[in-house]
Scaffold this motif. Structure first.
Motif: not given
Ligand code: NDP
Ligand code: OXD
Length: 309
Positions: A120-141
């Motif tokens: 869309a040729r839109e130069w606009r930022e989004l709020e961004q977290k750091n990895a430490a604030e983004r918990p990941v769950g893995i099904l099948g460990f």
């Protein structure tokens, strides 16, 4: 004594010279050239035609040419007295972890939104977290899930894993069984599926599970297409309950050209390439397993029929 090899045409072309080199003492028969079935003692197979293995009276060992064995166990005529070995290859494990890290980062860094903005040729930022604030769950460990988990953790993601049996894995929150699933899902902003497809895991990625994820969670399915209830995905994306989904596997492969997953703006489709079997390393692993088997030594990574993986 002979070995039957059966895979796709492209894979067969890559395997042919390796097998001749690695097992010079064995006659290799490439499907559909079966010859005398009673001479075949080993079968190296990917998605063999149902019933074929059941017609080999002297089969001693079946080797699945992939980590998942659902393609074998769904054959009702698979001879149950013959051990089935699945492929565990560090080369493939690394490949899967690369894929998972890539896709988790894409979801974490809001790649789908930025691609839409670029179009869309839109130069606009989004709020961004750091990895430490983004918990990941893995099904099948298991083999793949734990390796991917370690690599995600090294980037700062808090990682939790879910397995069938309870296990302690240093540095990770672990959950098991039906009760553990709720806890894992409720805390996962990105959910990665690396489960084997069994009667217990079929359809696990469904609307009830999506509703238990934090609003706007991302999904990566690199397990099997049968894990996802396909009809539940687009409604969850359109409602914002999920913010994006990466599908390396789907119920019908190749994905039919008219399938809505192809062009949904919040779905990334890849053609079952997360961790392809790598013939040079796989042939060495399988060659060694057959040598051990013939010497009467234990062979690793045999499938447990009761568990289904
Ligand atoms: P493993 O057997 O090493 O690990 C499987 C994990 O899933 C284990 O932790 C196991 O629990 C868990 N699990 C199985 N059933 C259940 C259940 N009912 N509830 C909870 N957890 C369960 O397998 P791999 O890691 O080597 O491979 C996993 C899958 O990845 C393959 O089966 C295949 O489907 C897929 N795959 C996909 C590829 C691709 O390119 N897209 C490539 C390779 C594999 P427990 O530890 O208790 O046994
Ligand atoms: C596998 C796969 O199971 O490639 O190895 O899907």
């Amino acid at each position: 004594m002979a070995i039957l090899f059966r895979s796709t045409t492209a894979a067969t072309a890559r395997w042919r010279p390796l097998l001749a080199q690695l097992m010079p003492g064995h006659e290799i028969r490439f499907w559909p050239e079966l010859g005398d079935p009673s001479a075949i003692e080993y079968a190296l197979v990917w998605q063999p035609e149902p019933g074929v293995l059941g017609r080999l009276p002297n089969l001693k060992l079946i080797v699945g040419l992939g980590a998942g064995v659902d393609h074998l166990l769904r054959d009702p005529e698979l001879p149950r007295h013959v051990p089935v070995m699945r492929l565990v290859d560090p080369y493939m494990t690394d490949a899967m972890s690369e894929f998972v890290v890539l896709q988790v980062l894409r979801l974490h860094r809001q790649d789908l939104d930025y691609l839409a903005r670029q179009r869309a040729r839109e130069w606009r930022e989004l709020e961004q977290k750091n990895a430490a604030e983004r918990p990941v769950g893995i099904l099948g460990f298991g083999t793949l899930g734990q390796d991917a988990g370690r690599k995600l953790k090294s980037l700062g993601f808090p990682v939790a894993g879910w397995s069938r049996s309870a296990k302690a894995v240093a540095g990770f929150a672990t959950h098991a069984g039906a009760a553990g699933l709720d806890a894992l899902v409720a805390g996962s902003e990105i959910l990665v599926c690396l489960l084997p497809l069994t009667a217990a895991t079929e359809g696990i990625l469904n609307k009830a599970l999506f509703a238990r994820l934090p609003h706007g969670a991302g999904l990566v399915n690199a397990g099997r297409g049968g894990h996802l209830v396909e009809a539940d995905l687009i409604p969850a994306l359109d409602a914002g309950q999920l913010s994006g989904a990466v599908l390396d596997v789907v119920r019908e492969e190749p994905l039919p050209s008219e399938h809505p997953f192809w062009c949904h703006p919040r779905i990334i489709v890849t053609p079952h390439i997360a961790a392809e079997t790598h013939p040079p390393t796989a042939a060495m692993i399988i060659g060694e397993a057959i040598r051990r088997f013939e010497a009467g030594q234990p062979v690793a990574n045999l499938v447990d029929w009761a568990r289904g993986y």
